[in-house]
Design a protein around this motif. Sequence first.
Motif, PDB file in Angstrom:
ATOM      1  N   ARG A 195       0.835  -1.198   0.000  1.00  0.00           N
ATOM      2  CA  ARG A 195       0.000   0.000   0.000  1.00  0.00           C
ATOM      3  C   ARG A 195       0.873   1.252   0.000  1.00  0.00           C
ATOM      4  O   ARG A 195       1.960   1.257   0.551  1.00  0.00           O
ATOM      5  CB  ARG A 195      -0.928   0.005   1.217  1.00  0.00           C
ATOM      6  N   ARG A 196       0.393   2.300  -0.618  1.00  0.00           N
ATOM      7  CA  ARG A 196       1.176   3.532  -0.740  1.00  0.00           C
ATOM      8  C   ARG A 196       1.549   4.105   0.623  1.00  0.00           C
ATOM      9  O   ARG A 196       2.615   4.673   0.798  1.00  0.00           O
ATOM     10  CB  ARG A 196       0.457   4.564  -1.602  1.00  0.00           C
ATOM     11  N   GLU A 197       0.698   3.919   1.632  1.00  0.00           N
ATOM     12  CA  GLU A 197       0.988   4.490   2.949  1.00  0.00           C
ATOM     13  C   GLU A 197       2.121   3.778   3.690  1.00  0.00           C
ATOM     14  O   GLU A 197       2.657   4.305   4.650  1.00  0.00           O
ATOM     15  CB  GLU A 197      -0.268   4.584   3.818  1.00  0.00           C
ATOM     16  N   VAL A 198       2.501   2.594   3.230  1.00  0.00           N
ATOM     17  CA  VAL A 198       3.636   1.897   3.856  1.00  0.00           C
ATOM     18  C   VAL A 198       4.839   1.788   2.917  1.00  0.00           C
ATOM     19  O   VAL A 198       5.894   1.304   3.307  1.00  0.00           O
ATOM     20  CB  VAL A 198       3.247   0.480   4.364  1.00  0.00           C
ATOM     21  N   SER A 199       4.665   2.273   1.702  1.00  0.00           N
ATOM     22  CA  SER A 199       5.738   2.214   0.713  1.00  0.00           C
ATOM     23  C   SER A 199       6.734   3.353   0.926  1.00  0.00           C
ATOM     24  O   SER A 199       6.347   4.490   1.191  1.00  0.00           O
ATOM     25  CB  SER A 199       5.134   2.335  -0.693  1.00  0.00           C
ATOM     26  N   LYS A 200       7.999   3.041   0.798  1.00  0.00           N
ATOM     27  CA  LYS A 200       9.046   4.058   0.928  1.00  0.00           C
ATOM     28  C   LYS A 200       8.880   5.153  -0.130  1.00  0.00           C
ATOM     29  O   LYS A 200       9.115   6.325   0.144  1.00  0.00           O
ATOM     30  CB  LYS A 200      10.416   3.399   0.806  1.00  0.00           C
ATOM     31  N   THR A 201       8.442   4.762  -1.315  1.00  0.00           N
ATOM     32  CA  THR A 201       8.289   5.726  -2.406  1.00  0.00           C
ATOM     33  C   THR A 201       6.886   6.327  -2.469  1.00  0.00           C
ATOM     34  O   THR A 201       6.602   7.139  -3.346  1.00  0.00           O
ATOM     35  CB  THR A 201       8.596   5.047  -3.753  1.00  0.00           C
ATOM     36  N   ARG A 202       6.005   5.901  -1.572  1.00  0.00           N
ATOM     37  CA  ARG A 202       4.606   6.363  -1.530  1.00  0.00           C
ATOM     38  C   ARG A 202       3.827   6.021  -2.793  1.00  0.00           C
ATOM     39  O   ARG A 202       2.903   6.717  -3.180  1.00  0.00           O
ATOM     40  CB  ARG A 202       4.519   7.863  -1.238  1.00  0.00           C
ATOM     41  N   VAL A 203       4.237   4.931  -3.446  1.00  0.00           N
ATOM     42  CA  VAL A 203       3.542   4.427  -4.636  1.00  0.00           C
ATOM     43  C   VAL A 203       3.134   2.992  -4.343  1.00  0.00           C
ATOM     44  O   VAL A 203       3.969   2.165  -3.982  1.00  0.00           O
ATOM     45  CB  VAL A 203       4.460   4.481  -5.882  1.00  0.00           C
ATOM     46  N   SER A 204       1.839   2.696  -4.495  1.00  0.00           N
ATOM     47  CA  SER A 204       1.392   1.320  -4.260  1.00  0.00           C
ATOM     48  C   SER A 204       1.824   0.437  -5.422  1.00  0.00           C
ATOM     49  O   SER A 204       2.006   0.903  -6.552  1.00  0.00           O
ATOM     50  CB  SER A 204      -0.124   1.264  -4.076  1.00  0.00           C
TER      51      SER A 204
END
Length: 60
Positions: A16-25
Amino acid sequence: MRVSDLNLEARKLYIRREVSKTRVSRTLILSPFTVQAIAKFVRHGGMMKYLSLQQKMGNH
């Protein structure tokens, strides 16, 4: 991560974007070896057992 982010039968892990380092799901395709390792980890107590061990060792 949530349990619902993992689909072992389809060999996919949704990031999910909220846990991604790059903020991309994104969706990752897991290798058969990785699926086996995760299944074994879950069968043998999973994260709760790991966290308990880390706490006992003082690595929290």
